[in-house]
Scaffold this active site. Structure first.
Site, PDB file in Angstrom:
ATOM      1  N   HIS A 106      31.983  52.798  66.810  1.00  0.00           N
ATOM      2  CA  HIS A 106      30.609  53.270  66.972  1.00  0.00           C
ATOM      3  C   HIS A 106      29.887  52.327  67.923  1.00  0.00           C
ATOM      4  CE1 HIS A 106      26.412  52.224  65.748  1.00  0.00           C
ATOM      5  NE2 HIS A 106      26.234  53.510  65.936  1.00  0.00           N
ATOM      6  N   GLY A 258      12.596  64.821  62.988  1.00  0.00           N
ATOM      7  CA  GLY A 258      12.782  66.219  63.371  1.00  0.00           C
ATOM      8  C   GLY A 258      13.788  66.409  64.470  1.00  0.00           C
TER       9      GLY A 258
END
Length: 302
Positions: A106, A258
């Site tokens: 990662h 969001g």
């Protein structure tokens, strides 16, 4: 968006391109597919490579988002910015190889600006990279941390030990009492020394990732494995799922702000298995992994 954010965004878009090109080259079979997405306040480019010769799934995301109110995950460490607007841009990647002898990895580099109307905005960089092997090789771990130490060296002798320790502490599964892997670098809230210095360090991390990871892929890509190794890899991938869904601040930030759910959760492995109370056979190659899942000075202990 400020000029600083523009500079960071331009660099990060190019970094995504370079990393994707390098991963496609080493894989040799599959190519990234891109989903460009937009929402109120920003957008991004999600790129996913699937069913390659080496990589079962590889995701490399670029995003640039903003909003009128920072989500709770971003203000937990900066309560003075609660209620302020923000800009965030970054590249995040997770690579899930098929061969269990190639580690999962990662990396992330990002830039933030935040502030309240009428006040000078705060800015900072963050990022790092970490390595999650299933069948660890000492030379691979040593190489990984040597690259990390060398890219930090121009910025001070204290930088590598500090960010290495931060990585060990951040990528830690408290409920398992183990690290997610063998660590690397992790930093956040970086603004000391001015924008140019912090931006240069972040670029060094972004470019250093491929120097750290690709030689390991080349060394391990032809290592033979069977069903036993594959099943152990799928089991250990479960730890990756646990960390990302329970602890990871980036996942929380994306969901709370969001962001695009598919892009946020592309870090999860395409296949994984869970097994109740699994215990590897004593003395086995699988049992050996436990010795690597604790903080250690890898450059002096191997």
């Amino acid at each position: 968006m400020s000029q600083q954010a523009d500079l960071a965004e331009t660099y990060l878009r190019g970094l995504q391109d370079r990393i994707c090109a390098a991963i496609e080259k080493v894989d040799g079979a599959a190519r990234f597919e891109e989903d460009a997405w937009q929402r109120e306040g920003g957008g991004g480019r999600t790129r996913v490579l699937r069913d390659g010769a080496l990589f079962e799934q590889a995701g490399v995301n670029f995003s640039r988002v903003g909003g009128h109110q920072l989500p709770p995950s971003a203000t937990a460490h900066r309560p003075e910015l609660a209620g302020g607007s923000f800009i965030a841009t970054g590249v995040s990647l997770v690579l899930h190889p098929r061969n269990p002898h190639i580690p999962t990895t990662h990396a992330n580099v990002r830039y933030f600006e935040a502030g309240k109307e009428g006040a000078e905005p705060a800015w900072w960089f963050g990022g790092g990279f970490d390595l999650t092997p299933f069948y660890p090789y000492d030379e691979d771990v040593r190489h990984w941390h040597t690259v990390a130490r060398e890219l930090c060296a121009p910025y001070g002798a204290e930088v590598y030990p500090q960010y290495k320790q931060w990585c060990d502490e951040y990528f830690y599964l408290d409920h398992r009492n183990e690290t997610r892997g063998v660590g690397g670098l992790f930093y956040d809230d970086l603004n000391e020394g001015g924008f140019e210095r912090c931006f240069a360090f972040t670029r060094a991390v972004g470019e250093g990732f491929l120097d750290a990871y690709l030689p390991i892929v080349e060394r391990r890509k032809d290592t033979a494995y069977g069903e036993r190794e594959r099943e152990f890899q799928l089991y250990r991938r479960g730890r990756y799922v646990e960390f990302n869904l329970v602890y990871d601040r980036g996942t929380l930030f994306g969901l709370q702000s969001g962001g695009r759910t598919e892009s946020i959760l592309m870090s999860l492995p395409p296949r994984v298995r869970f097994e109740y109370a699994y215990t590897p056979e004593p003395g086995s190659a699988e049992a050996r992994l436990a010795d690597y899942l604790k903080p250690r000075d890898w450059l002096s202990s191997l």
